[in-house]
Design a protein around this motif. Sequence first.
Motif, PDB file in Angstrom:
ATOM      1  N   VAL A  33     135.426  30.713  35.522  1.00 54.73           N
ATOM      2  CA  VAL A  33     134.541  30.065  34.422  1.00 54.73           C
ATOM      3  C   VAL A  33     134.694  30.468  32.988  1.00 54.73           C
ATOM      4  N   GLY A  34     135.910  31.179  32.788  1.00 49.13           N
ATOM      5  CA  GLY A  34     136.125  31.626  31.492  1.00 49.13           C
ATOM      6  C   GLY A  34     135.146  32.256  30.597  1.00 49.13           C
ATOM      7  N   LEU A  35     135.308  32.570  29.274  1.00 52.61           N
ATOM      8  CA  LEU A  35     134.388  33.334  28.600  1.00 52.61           C
ATOM      9  C   LEU A  35     134.535  32.590  27.219  1.00 52.61           C
ATOM     10  N   PRO A  36     133.233  32.547  26.735  1.00 55.47           N
ATOM     11  CA  PRO A  36     132.960  31.982  25.356  1.00 55.47           C
ATOM     12  C   PRO A  36     133.475  32.624  24.198  1.00 55.47           C
ATOM     13  N   VAL A  37     134.274  31.846  23.364  1.00 51.15           N
ATOM     14  CA  VAL A  37     135.012  32.488  22.262  1.00 51.15           C
ATOM     15  C   VAL A  37     134.341  33.488  21.568  1.00 51.15           C
ATOM     16  N   ASP A  38     132.953  33.414  21.139  1.00 46.31           N
ATOM     17  CA  ASP A  38     132.196  34.424  20.366  1.00 46.31           C
ATOM     18  C   ASP A  38     131.951  35.757  21.100  1.00 46.31           C
ATOM     19  N   GLU A  39     132.379  35.726  22.456  1.00 43.79           N
ATOM     20  CA  GLU A  39     132.036  36.850  23.264  1.00 43.79           C
ATOM     21  C   GLU A  39     133.350  37.845  23.570  1.00 43.79           C
ATOM     22  N   ARG A  40     134.735  37.252  23.094  1.00 44.54           N
ATOM     23  CA  ARG A  40     135.997  37.741  23.690  1.00 44.54           C
ATOM     24  C   ARG A  40     135.963  38.988  23.045  1.00 44.54           C
ATOM     25  N   GLU A  41     135.710  39.101  21.557  1.00 42.38           N
ATOM     26  CA  GLU A  41     135.887  40.612  20.997  1.00 42.38           C
ATOM     27  C   GLU A  41     134.848  41.333  21.609  1.00 42.38           C
ATOM     28  N   ARG A  42     133.871  40.977  21.896  1.00 40.55           N
ATOM     29  CA  ARG A  42     132.714  42.154  22.227  1.00 40.55           C
ATOM     30  C   ARG A  42     132.867  42.566  23.651  1.00 40.55           C
ATOM     31  N   VAL A  43     133.516  41.682  24.394  1.00 41.54           N
ATOM     32  CA  VAL A  43     133.638  42.420  25.987  1.00 41.54           C
ATOM     33  C   VAL A  43     134.630  43.340  25.799  1.00 41.54           C
ATOM     34  N   LEU A  44     135.460  43.516  24.859  1.00 36.95           N
ATOM     35  CA  LEU A  44     136.406  44.401  24.942  1.00 36.95           C
ATOM     36  C   LEU A  44     135.904  45.944  24.522  1.00 36.95           C
ATOM     37  N   GLN A  45     134.846  46.179  24.341  1.00 38.86           N
ATOM     38  CA  GLN A  45     134.001  47.388  23.940  1.00 38.86           C
ATOM     39  C   GLN A  45     133.468  47.847  25.069  1.00 38.86           C
ATOM     40  N   ARG A  46     132.993  49.350  25.411  1.00 36.48           N
ATOM     41  CA  ARG A  46     132.320  49.910  26.247  1.00 36.48           C
ATOM     42  C   ARG A  46     131.094  49.299  26.598  1.00 36.48           C
ATOM     43  N   PHE A  47     130.791  49.044  27.777  1.00 32.42           N
ATOM     44  CA  PHE A  47     129.269  48.751  28.276  1.00 32.42           C
ATOM     45  C   PHE A  47     129.073  47.274  27.986  1.00 32.42           C
ATOM     46  N   GLY A  74     149.960  48.446  21.865  1.00 31.32           N
ATOM     47  CA  GLY A  74     149.951  47.392  21.981  1.00 31.32           C
ATOM     48  C   GLY A  74     148.484  46.845  21.764  1.00 31.32           C
ATOM     49  N   ASN A  75     147.933  45.391  22.093  1.00 31.20           N
ATOM     50  CA  ASN A  75     146.750  45.100  22.117  1.00 31.20           C
ATOM     51  C   ASN A  75     146.480  44.349  22.969  1.00 31.20           C
ATOM     52  N   VAL A  76     145.171  43.765  23.213  1.00 27.75           N
ATOM     53  CA  VAL A  76     144.767  42.683  24.169  1.00 27.75           C
ATOM     54  C   VAL A  76     144.029  41.444  23.357  1.00 27.75           C
ATOM     55  N   VAL A  77     144.351  40.290  23.845  1.00 22.41           N
ATOM     56  CA  VAL A  77     144.066  39.098  23.338  1.00 22.41           C
ATOM     57  C   VAL A  77     143.543  38.204  24.655  1.00 22.41           C
ATOM     58  N   LEU A  78     142.293  37.682  24.284  1.00 26.12           N
ATOM     59  CA  LEU A  78     141.748  36.790  25.402  1.00 26.12           C
ATOM     60  C   LEU A  78     141.508  35.405  24.812  1.00 26.12           C
ATOM     61  N   SER A  79     142.118  34.302  25.699  1.00 28.35           N
ATOM     62  CA  SER A  79     142.327  33.253  25.270  1.00 28.35           C
ATOM     63  C   SER A  79     142.002  32.163  26.495  1.00 28.35           C
ATOM     64  N   ASP A  80     142.123  30.692  26.297  1.00 22.69           N
ATOM     65  CA  ASP A  80     141.912  29.843  27.514  1.00 22.69           C
ATOM     66  C   ASP A  80     143.124  29.889  28.042  1.00 22.69           C
ATOM     67  N   SER A  81     143.008  29.738  29.701  1.00 19.72           N
ATOM     68  CA  SER A  81     144.083  29.938  30.376  1.00 19.72           C
ATOM     69  C   SER A  81     144.435  28.361  30.531  1.00 19.72           C
ATOM     70  N   HIS A  82     145.926  28.198  31.039  1.00 15.42           N
ATOM     71  CA  HIS A  82     146.418  27.056  31.358  1.00 15.42           C
ATOM     72  C   HIS A  82     145.966  26.376  33.082  1.00 15.42           C
ATOM     73  N   LEU A  83     144.952  27.597  33.545  1.00 17.25           N
ATOM     74  CA  LEU A  83     144.481  27.095  34.858  1.00 17.25           C
ATOM     75  C   LEU A  83     143.040  26.724  34.696  1.00 17.25           C
ATOM     76  N   GLY A  84     142.685  26.812  33.517  1.00 18.99           N
ATOM     77  CA  GLY A  84     141.230  26.208  33.137  1.00 18.99           C
ATOM     78  C   GLY A  84     140.245  27.561  32.958  1.00 18.99           C
ATOM     79  N   GLY A  85     140.723  28.630  33.209  1.00 20.64           N
ATOM     80  CA  GLY A  85     139.928  29.710  33.209  1.00 20.64           C
ATOM     81  C   GLY A  85     140.061  30.647  31.956  1.00 20.64           C
ATOM     82  N   LEU A  86     140.109  32.042  31.970  1.00 22.27           N
ATOM     83  CA  LEU A  86     140.360  32.867  31.075  1.00 22.27           C
ATOM     84  C   LEU A  86     141.891  33.380  31.080  1.00 22.27           C
TER      85      LEU A  86
END
Length: 439
Positions: free
Chosen positions: A377-391, A418-430
């Motif tokens: 289902v992917g992840l909304p853009v505005d949530e991608r930074e927040r979900v990298l935090q604990r809890f 390094g770091n982590v980047v969340l983006s749209d996947s070519h498979l349609g999800g995350l």
Amino acid sequence: MTAPARSLSVRARVAWAAGLAAALVVLLVAALTAITLVSNESRQRDRRVDAVAEAVGGGANPFARGRGYVATMRLDGAVLQSTPVTLPPASVGLSTEVVDGVSYRVRTRELNRPEGALLSVGIPEPPTRAVVGRLAPRIAVGGVLAVVLATLLGWLFAGRAVRPLRELITQTRTLTSDGQHTPPRVKGAAEAEELAEAITDMWSRMNSAQERTRTALDSARGFAASAAHELRTPLTAMRADLDIVRTLPLSKPELDEIVGDLIRTQRRVESTVTALGQLAAGELMRPEDRARFDVIELFDRVAQDLRRTHPEVRITVRADRSVPMTGWPDGIRLAADNLLRNAITHGGATEIELSAVPIGTPDNRRMLALRVDDNGVGLPVDERERVLQRFERGRAARQPGSGLGLALVSQQAALHGGNVVLSDSHLGGLCVTLTVDGS
């Protein structure tokens, strides 16, 4: 209890050694001087007795000139003539004879008149102590001065030599456990420089150990605080359910519902504790545990393990060749496993693709991009930074969870430079991309 007496300082030891060495040298020089004086005196005495014997033998009446020497003439062992001091019989040549306690250096030679007679001429030989005694006071005074001077110079030069050690001691005493002072650096003596390097190495090891201890304590405190904060709500809910079971009569459907709720809450508690433990373990990873491994091979093992529990999900590892990197294999595996489980559990993915490619210039490809794509289902853009935090969890998450999965992934990326980047996947999800330093 009295304090043990301090040992002599290096400076005092050097001064004592210099004085002792000077004393030994003075004694050696004095002995060599005495031997040389006695030898020279003996050679000069032999030359004098030869000269006197030559002069006495050629005179008309050798016994009339008896001052300073003694002489005895013998023929067939009988004394023909003699000075008041009669020399004992001796063979032709040089010899030393003692008469009435007086030592004489004697030259015995043959005479032509009367034929076959032997003339012995001797001069008094002073004792060795008389020869050496003339210079003994001078040697003694010179020796004492040499010892004193050597001791003073040893003290002076030793002070200059141990000055770097003194400086090292002073600087070392300023070191504290807070790490505010740097280890000492001294110049001037190889031993002091080596000792400073040893102290620096020891200080670095102590600081590293102290930092690991501080990290462990901080991790333990964070684990306890996070566990207390996160587990308070589910544990309270479990206690409430247990109180209901204990105090109220319940029908079987109601009891089944409460038991199901308890089971779900217990799984949530177990998941949270496990994730917190993994976070704490990640903070305690040691540099010496780093190893060289193949990322593609590791991804294959993760995919095989997950296919056994989720056969309905198609998991593919994309790679044309091996991708080696240096790091913590367990950490990368933990990150990959969490990403796959999150994609299945919370994203509802049925297709997942893993890949690893070097990035950067052809001459410097230290960095690697580790990617996990899914068709969930992917992840909304505005949530991608927040979900990298604990809890923190996405609002569209399908299953309950601890909110620590992506935090674990972010931690491993940071540990690997390094770091982590969340983006749209070519498979349609995350698409989750871990950029790590693979060198």
